[in-house]
Design a protein around this motif. Structure first.
Motif, mmCIF file in Angstrom:
data_model
loop_
_atom_site.group_PDB
_atom_site.id
_atom_site.type_symbol
_atom_site.label_atom_id
_atom_site.label_comp_id
_atom_site.label_asym_id
_atom_site.label_seq_id
_atom_site.Cartn_x
_atom_site.Cartn_y
_atom_site.Cartn_z
ATOM 1 N N VAL A 143 0.803 -1.227 -0.004
ATOM 2 C CA VAL A 143 -0.019 0.270 0.011
ATOM 3 C C VAL A 143 0.791 1.289 0.015
ATOM 4 O O VAL A 143 0.510 2.262 -0.575
ATOM 5 N N ASN A 144 1.971 1.270 0.983
ATOM 6 C CA ASN A 144 2.664 2.660 0.749
ATOM 7 C C ASN A 144 3.384 2.695 -0.521
ATOM 8 O O ASN A 144 3.314 3.928 -0.853
ATOM 9 N N LEU A 145 4.035 1.516 -1.035
ATOM 10 C CA LEU A 145 4.779 1.840 -2.356
ATOM 11 C C LEU A 145 3.938 2.406 -3.464
ATOM 12 O O LEU A 145 4.190 3.145 -4.348
ATOM 13 N N LEU A 146 2.943 1.675 -3.527
ATOM 14 C CA LEU A 146 1.831 2.362 -4.587
ATOM 15 C C LEU A 146 1.345 3.525 -4.437
ATOM 16 O O LEU A 146 0.981 4.396 -5.222
ATOM 17 N N SER A 147 1.418 4.112 -3.114
ATOM 18 C CA SER A 147 0.967 5.458 -2.537
ATOM 19 C C SER A 147 1.979 6.456 -3.050
ATOM 20 O O SER A 147 1.960 7.575 -3.478
#
Length: 492
Positions: free
Chosen positions: A419-423
């Protein structure tokens, strides 16, 4: 239990092999190319930031020493041993690569956390992290809530169980011959009681004592590890050859296939240095600095120190003892290596170190979850339920099998990173504009200072308003950001 354990381990391996490892690599390489290798190119600036006098609160060097002490924990002691026993010496090489490439991800997420941070309850304090830049930067509160739930599950529950499990393994290693039937449950209950005193009943002195001892324990670990490496200095060239050879399959050994080495290196590297996982930005946002890029540089240097210095030292210690490969090992493997060189007292000393580092991490993990629950709701009942669940995880973690506990940690940690990397991929364009602003000021000989008006179109920024601009205007922008994403978020 074996069926559940096999299922979790298999799901974990597939999740990382086909999704997380490619995403971590692609994101890290993308950030490296877009920033022109800022995580390596700006190494002199990382060292220069440590002398920054602009901070009114904790200095950059002070923040680094605190974060370095916090990073030295079970990931360095048990995680490195696990990577080597399952992935062979070659896993260490891929941990190095994870740090060098992941340093770019750590830079981007920490810069964004600084940019979108919020003012804390006390004057001069700040709070923030991925949940905040997802809400304010992307304009997606639901995504911030999802991340808050994931980090609470990961740190508050699963990684707390990992810490408890590591303490149990280390203590059993020191108390040779202790009854494995009753001891782990009893130790788990004791740890739950101690943690409950610190966080459930507000006994702050216990938390203060452990926090004060952590830097000393981290220094003692580095000192003892360095002594072991020096005493085995003649073995270092051979260990380096095994690490490089095992990374590319030139020296095939049990459990040392290239794919396994890469998988274990990336997983244990992320668990140790937290680059791209989304946990470090919560701490990065709390720093007081004149430009967001400065804290990004500090966090990147922290990744290097954790992996290239501390993890490498642990790897040499473990490899000097010629561990059994192909079978999962953890803190007990490192413990045996300490005892093998220093004598029995070395193993006992490591037990004390692991206990203090892991217990302090449990307290920190609890507060990670608490702060993110407060992002979602202020309900007292929810907080009470969370505290009770954390204590249950502590007790259960002590009796859980090592593969099951660590695999659960990998899955939830991987979900966080996903979730963090895609954000931060779409938001990274803002981080790179901040980097350009920082470098432009540096080229003119200035000590970089940032205000939101230096990048037109920014929204959702609360703490970087130009001098003389009312704070409530910035707060209004922060509120509007939840309804509308900033133009720069999709600017290519």
């Amino acid at each position: 239990m074996s069926t559940l354990e096999d299922l979790v381990v298999n799901v974990n391996d597939a999740f990382w092999t086909y999704l997380l490892v490619p995403l971590v690599a692609v994101a890290g390489l993308y950030f490296t190319l877009r920033s022109r290798g800022a995580q390596l190119r700006l190494l002199p600036d990382m060292l220069r930031v440590f002398t920054d006098k602009s901070a009114r609160g904790v200095s950059p060097f002070g923040a680094f020493t605190i974060s370095a002490a916090a990073r030295i924990g079970t990931g360095n002691v048990a995680g490195v041993a696990t990577a080597i026993t399952l992935g062979g010496p070659g896993a260490v090489f891929w941990m190095w690569m994870m740090a060098l490439i992941g340093g770019a991800s750590a830079f981007v997420e920490s810069v964004l956390a600084q940019l979108y941070k919020a003012r804390g309850k006390e004057p001069g304090t700040f709070r923030g992290g991925p949940a905040y830049y997802m809400e304010r930067g992307l304009g997606k509160r639901w995504l911030g809530v999802l991340f808050a739930v994931l980090i609470t599950l990961t740190f508050g529950f699963v990684l707390t169980a990992v810490q408890s499990n590591t303490i149990a393994v280390a203590v059993q290693g020191s108390l040779d011959g202790v009854d494995a039937g009753w001891f782990p449950p009893a130790l788990g209950v004791l740890l739950a009681v101690l943690l409950g005193l610190a966080v459930f009943f507000g006994v702050k002195r216990l938390a203060a004592v452990t926090t004060a001892l952590v830097p000393a324990m981290a220094c003692l670990y580095l000192l003892l590890g360095t002594v072991i490496v020096v005493l085995n200095a003649d073995m270092v060239p051979g260990m380096l050859a095994d690490i490089v050879g095992g990374a590319f399959g030139f020296r095939e050994i049990a459990g040392g296939a290239v794919g396994t080495a890469i998988l274990q290196g990336v997983r244990r590297g992320m668990f140790s240095n937290e680059a791209g996982m989304g946990s470090a930005p919560n701490a990065a946002a709390a720093a007081d600095t004149s430009h967001p890029v400065k804290q990004g540089l500090v966090q990147t240097f922290g990744v290097y120190f954790d992996t290239l210095v501390v993890c490498t030292m642990t790897a040499f210690v473990v490899l000097s003892a010629n561990p059994t490969l192909g079978e999962r090992g953890g803190a007990d493997v490192t413990q045996s290596a300490f005892a093998g060189t220093l004598g029995a007292w070395g193993g006992h000393a490591l037990t004390v170190i692991v206990f203090m580092l892991a217990f302090s991490s449990m307290i920190g993990n609890y507060y990670y979850g608490e702060s993110n629950i407060e992002f979602i709701t202020r309900s007292g009942r929810v907080m009470t339920g969370y505290r009770a669940a954390v204590l249950a995880c502590v007790a259960l973690g002590a009796i859980g099998s090592v593969p099951l506990v660590w695999s659960l940690g990998d899955i939830t940690m991987g979900a966080m990173a996903l979730v963090n990397l895609l954000s931060i991929l779409p938001l990274s364009v803002i981080a790179f504009r901040l980097l350009a602003d920082y470098q432009a000021q540096r080229r003119t000989g200035l000590d970089p200072v940032f205000t939101a008006d230096r990048i037109p179109g920014l929204r959702g920024v609360e703490c970087w308003e130009p001098a003389g601009r009312p704070a409530d205007a910035a707060n209004a922008d922060a509120a509007n950001a939840a309804e509308e994403p900033p133009p720069l978020a999709t600017d290519r």
